[in-house]
Design an enzyme around this catalytic site. Structure first.
Site, PDB file in Angstrom:
ATOM      1  N   PHE A   1     -37.624  21.836  50.458  1.00 47.64           N
ATOM      2  CA  PHE A   1     -36.915  20.649  50.936  1.00 47.64           C
ATOM      3  C   PHE A   1     -35.548  21.088  51.422  1.00 47.64           C
ATOM      4  CE2 PHE A   1     -34.536  16.616  50.415  1.00 47.64           C
ATOM      5  CZ  PHE A   1     -35.370  15.773  51.134  1.00 47.64           C
ATOM      6  N   GLY A   2     -35.339  21.076  52.740  1.00 48.83           N
ATOM      7  CA  GLY A   2     -34.108  21.579  53.334  1.00 48.83           C
ATOM      8  C   GLY A   2     -33.043  20.502  53.421  1.00 48.83           C
TER       9      GLY A   2
ATOM     10  N   THR B   1     -29.476  20.986  51.498  1.00 49.39           N
ATOM     11  CA  THR B   1     -28.132  21.542  51.371  1.00 49.39           C
ATOM     12  C   THR B   1     -27.762  22.415  52.563  1.00 49.39           C
ATOM     13  OG1 THR B   1     -28.395  21.541  48.971  1.00 49.39           O
ATOM     14  CG2 THR B   1     -26.614  22.875  49.867  1.00 49.39           C
TER      15      THR B   1
ATOM     16  N   THR C   1     -35.244  26.349  47.742  1.00 51.29           N
ATOM     17  CA  THR C   1     -36.233  26.915  46.821  1.00 51.29           C
ATOM     18  C   THR C   1     -37.640  26.849  47.419  1.00 51.29           C
ATOM     19  OG1 THR C   1     -34.868  26.144  44.981  1.00 51.29           O
ATOM     20  CG2 THR C   1     -37.132  26.778  44.467  1.00 51.29           C
TER      21      THR C   1
ATOM     22  N   GLY D   1     -25.081  38.597  19.257  1.00 48.68           N
ATOM     23  CA  GLY D   1     -24.075  39.646  19.347  1.00 48.68           C
ATOM     24  C   GLY D   1     -24.320  40.541  20.551  1.00 48.68           C
ATOM     25  N   GLY D   2     -24.219  41.857  20.352  1.00 48.70           N
ATOM     26  CA  GLY D   2     -24.403  42.791  21.460  1.00 48.70           C
ATOM     27  C   GLY D   2     -25.774  42.693  22.104  1.00 48.70           C
TER      28      GLY D   2
ATOM     29  N   GLU E   1     -29.425  20.074  42.172  1.00 46.54           N
ATOM     30  CA  GLU E   1     -29.906  18.692  42.242  1.00 46.54           C
ATOM     31  C   GLU E   1     -28.869  17.695  41.731  1.00 46.54           C
ATOM     32  OE1 GLU E   1     -33.865  17.510  41.902  1.00 46.54           O
ATOM     33  OE2 GLU E   1     -34.691  19.525  41.886  1.00 46.54           O
TER      34      GLU E   1
ATOM     35  N   GLU F   1     -20.395  16.717  38.091  1.00 45.71           N
ATOM     36  CA  GLU F   1     -19.452  15.728  38.608  1.00 45.71           C
ATOM     37  C   GLU F   1     -20.159  14.590  39.340  1.00 45.71           C
ATOM     38  OE1 GLU F   1     -17.524  19.392  37.589  1.00 45.71           O
ATOM     39  OE2 GLU F   1     -19.215  19.017  38.923  1.00 45.71           O
TER      40      GLU F   1
END
Length: 382
Positions: free
Chosen positions: A122-123, A125, A157, A340-341, A364, A368
């Site tokens: 879906f184009g 952006t 995507t 941790g590490g 999506e 904000e």
């Protein structure tokens, strides 16, 4: 607590087993090599996951959005890239055709999409049109019986996989009452002038297929219009509302995956002679992680139930995405701290969740934007 039906529990168990036995074993290598496994996509298709919320007449499973969310949550628990491939394949690939396409478009395109034999993007952006999607600059002009499309899209995507069939793009097709008239048009992959650019080098979701797209004098038949001319802006808003429920489900799965991994690690990790899980600080951290999962799941379940009942759900979808996205990011951070590490090593799932989860607060609709939707529902925004 929202209760699942017996059928929904069976679906959850089935997809969870699939996620653990098929998806999880390939996740590290797929992330490392930035490769989306077509075998996994095909297997999801064989299970009927791409067809969950669609009627049987088009090859779907006759389910609803709740069923889709259950599947996405189970996948998101172990591999967000695979989960977003399903989410985008349904919400952004097939759903616009099902919701707004002509009967001919549905009959031609949906069977392969719902079976997982094909994917679609879906184009929406663009470089200057993200949260402000009304700032779309891609244009489409009608010349005879063809649309001629010029412009570009980004972060799309499922747009460049070996089985990608087409992208549905938003484009300015004129002016109406002094405002841009935005329409949606199907552009098949391989159309002259349509270029799927090189994939992005992303922070996370590395096994998800994501590309920028370029349109240079692309010509497609006038019949490739999806929905009425000028309805593209309104239509994509409704698609995004539904997609936010699915992203919230994915986020909940990610948050739960982090919690489960952190609990197991805390029980097995010995520090100063005792298990890390016996330390009150670790216990409190894990308890907060559990509370986030619980709250996120309730939120997306509520929004999905409203949607499936045909009731207004935009505000609840925004709340679900806000709460669940933050839960995923917070749990990923806390799980990494518990590890941790080792939490900084990509071979551990929590490290991948840490990188993957940030986009859940962006894609999506950013955090904000969700706050703005909620504020408007309160009558606070003009």
């Amino acid at each position: 607590m929202d209760q699942l039906t017996e059928e929904e529990r069976e679906l959850a168990a089935m997809v969870r087993e699939f996620a653990e036995t098929v998806v999880a074993p390939q996740s590290y290598e797929a992330d490392r090599t930035h490769t989306l496994s077509m075998d996994v996509v095909a297997a999801m298709g064989d299970l009927g996951l791409f067809g969950l919320p669609f009627p049987e007449e088009y090859g779907g499973q006759g389910g609803d959005y709740m069923a889709l969310g259950i599947a996405i949550e189970a996948l998101g628990r172990v591999d967000q890239s695979i989960a977003i491939t399903l989410e985008a394949g349904v919400s952004l690939g097939a759903m616009p055709i099902f919701r707004f396409g002509t009967e001919e478009q549905k009959q031609e395109l949906l069977p392969d999409l719902l079976a997982g034999r094909a994917l679609a993007g879906f184009g929406l952006t663009e470089p200057e049109a993200g949260s402000d999607a009304g700032a779309t600059r891609t244009t489409a002009r009608l010349e005879g019986e063809e649309w001629v499309i010029d412009g570009s899209k980004q972060f799309i995507t499922n747009s460049g996989t070996p089985i990608t069939r087409f992208v549905t793009v938003t484009a300015v097709t004129g002016q109406a009452d002094g405002r841009k008239e935005i329409s949606t048009i199907i552009v098949p992959n391989g159309t002259p002038g349509f270029t799927v650019e090189a994939p992005y080098d992303k922070v996370g979701w590395n096994a998800s297929d994501t590309h920028p797209l370029t349109f240079d004098g692309v010509r497609v038949p006038a019949t490739n219009l999806v929905g009425e001319r000028g309805s593209g802006f309104r239509n994509f808003l409704s698609i995004l509302d539904e997609g936010r429920i699915a992203i919230a489900a994915l986020s909940t799965g990610a948050a739960e995956g982090c919690l489960e991994a952190a609990v197991d690690y805390a029980k097995s990790r010995t520090i100063f002679g005792s298990a890390l899980s016996t330390r009150q600080n670790a216990q409190f951290t894990l308890a907060r992680m559990r509370a986030r999962v619980h709250t996120a799941r309730l939120a997306w379940h509520h929004a999905a139930r409203l949607r499936d009942a045909g009731r207004p759900f935009a505000e609840q979808a925004a709340i679900a995405k806000l709460v669940a996205g933050e839960a995923a990011m917070d749990n990923a951070r806390d799980a990494t701290q518990i590890f941790g590490g080792n939490g900084f090593m990509n071979e551990f799932p929590v490290a991948r969740h840490y990188r993957d989860s940030k986009i859940l607060e962006i894609g999506e609709g950013t955090t904000e934007v969700q706050l703005l939707v909620i504020a408007r529902a309160l009558g606070l925004a003009g």
